[in-house]
Scaffold this active site. Structure first.
Site: not given
Ligand code: GUN
Length: 285
Positions: A54, A98, A121
């Site tokens: 990211k 996360q 998200d």
């Molecule tokens: N962990 C695995 N996929 C995701 C996601 O799309 N967003 C977040 N915040 N954590 C994750």
């Protein structure tokens, strides 16, 4: 027949290049840098990799990425204090916590604390509700990436039967809602760990999306010849990173298939960048 590979990495690069242009225009017009703050708790190896991807993608797109690390033993109060601080900071446009959180921290409490206008998200109940009603503010990143991949690679969706394996809040449930929207018009079946004879249902799929976290679970005899197979799995095994689909056997039956890695993952990151720009836009006075 050998399936056509749906190359998510290549598409993500094109989309991120387009996004970098949009970000540059936004900065020029508003004198504001779109900013994404990621909160990472503990030391989950997979989360470390996702967060690094990211950050790199933010840099390429011209988005200001910040990382906040908290120890695994952090209290819910400390966690919420950080979220509230980011909520109030006018320079922060997007907040991503996360997942998974270390055991003992209730994800629902944390996700509900994020300002819905900064919830890139789309996990806040308000944003989940807007998606279910067919008027999303943010579209959740992985489902959005899957739909973009299908549309941009000319896989018909309207009127097709999509079978989703997995009912998670991150992929299965929001993807079902997205595909059911008017204008997208899929017929959707959602299967999960308690669905009996799952192969009977997966064989009915024109598009099969697999997000159950079980390495190579879907085998060739579970797939309708010619179907498009989307593998959301990322499983670390002694033989390396593998998806939820047995790629080598399924590619001989399917019409199209995503690889792991290089399929859905890069598109998830791309849609996160997109949502950060949307967040920066909705927060302009
Ligand atoms: N962990 C695995 N996929 C995701 C996601 O799309 N967003 C977040 N915040 N954590 C994750």
């Amino acid at each position: 027949m050998t399936a056509t590979i749906l190359d998510g990495k290549e598409l993500a690069h094109q989309m991120q290049a387009d996004l970098a242009v949009e970000v540059a225009e936004f900065i020029e017009n508003n004198s504001v840098f779109p900013r994404l703050d990621v909160v990472l708790i503990g030391d989950n190896a997979a989360s470390e990799v996702y967060v690094r991807n990211k950050r790199q993608a933010c840099e390429r797109a011209g988005i200001d990425g910040h990382l906040h690390r908290l120890p695994a033993g952090v209290s819910i109060e400390e966690m919420l204090a950080l979220v509230h601080k980011l909520n109030k900071d006018p320079d922060v446009h997007g907040i991503l916590v996360q997942l998974p959180l270390p055991s003992g921290l209730d994800p629902a409490r944390v996700l509900q604390a994020v300002n819905p206008l900064k919830d890139v998200d789309a996990f806040h109940p308000e944003n989940v509700g807007l998606l279910v009603q067919g008027r999303p503010r943010f579209v959740p990143c992985t489902p959005h990436g899957i739909v973009e991949l299908l549309k941009r690679r000319s896989v018909p969706i309207a009127g097709r039967h999509v079978v989703i394996l997995g009912r998670s809040d991150i992929v299965g449930k929001p993807l079902a809602n997205l595909l059911l929207q008017r204008g997208t018009d899929a017929t959707v079946t959602v299967c999960h760990s308690r669905t009996p004879d799952v192969g009977r249902l997966t064989r009915l799929a024109d598009i099969l999306v697999v997000a159950i976290g079980r390495p190579r679970f879907v085998t060739a005899e579970m797939v309708q010849p010619g179907a498009a197979v989307i593998d959301v799995g990322m499983n670390r095994t002694p033989e390396g990173l593998v998806g939820d689909v047995d790629f080598e056997s399924v590619r001989e039956v399917a019409g199209m298939i995503t690889p792991v890695p290089g399929g859905v993952g890069p598109l998830t990151v791309t849609m996160l960048l997109h949502n950060t720009l949307v967040a920066a836009r909705v927060q302009q006075p």
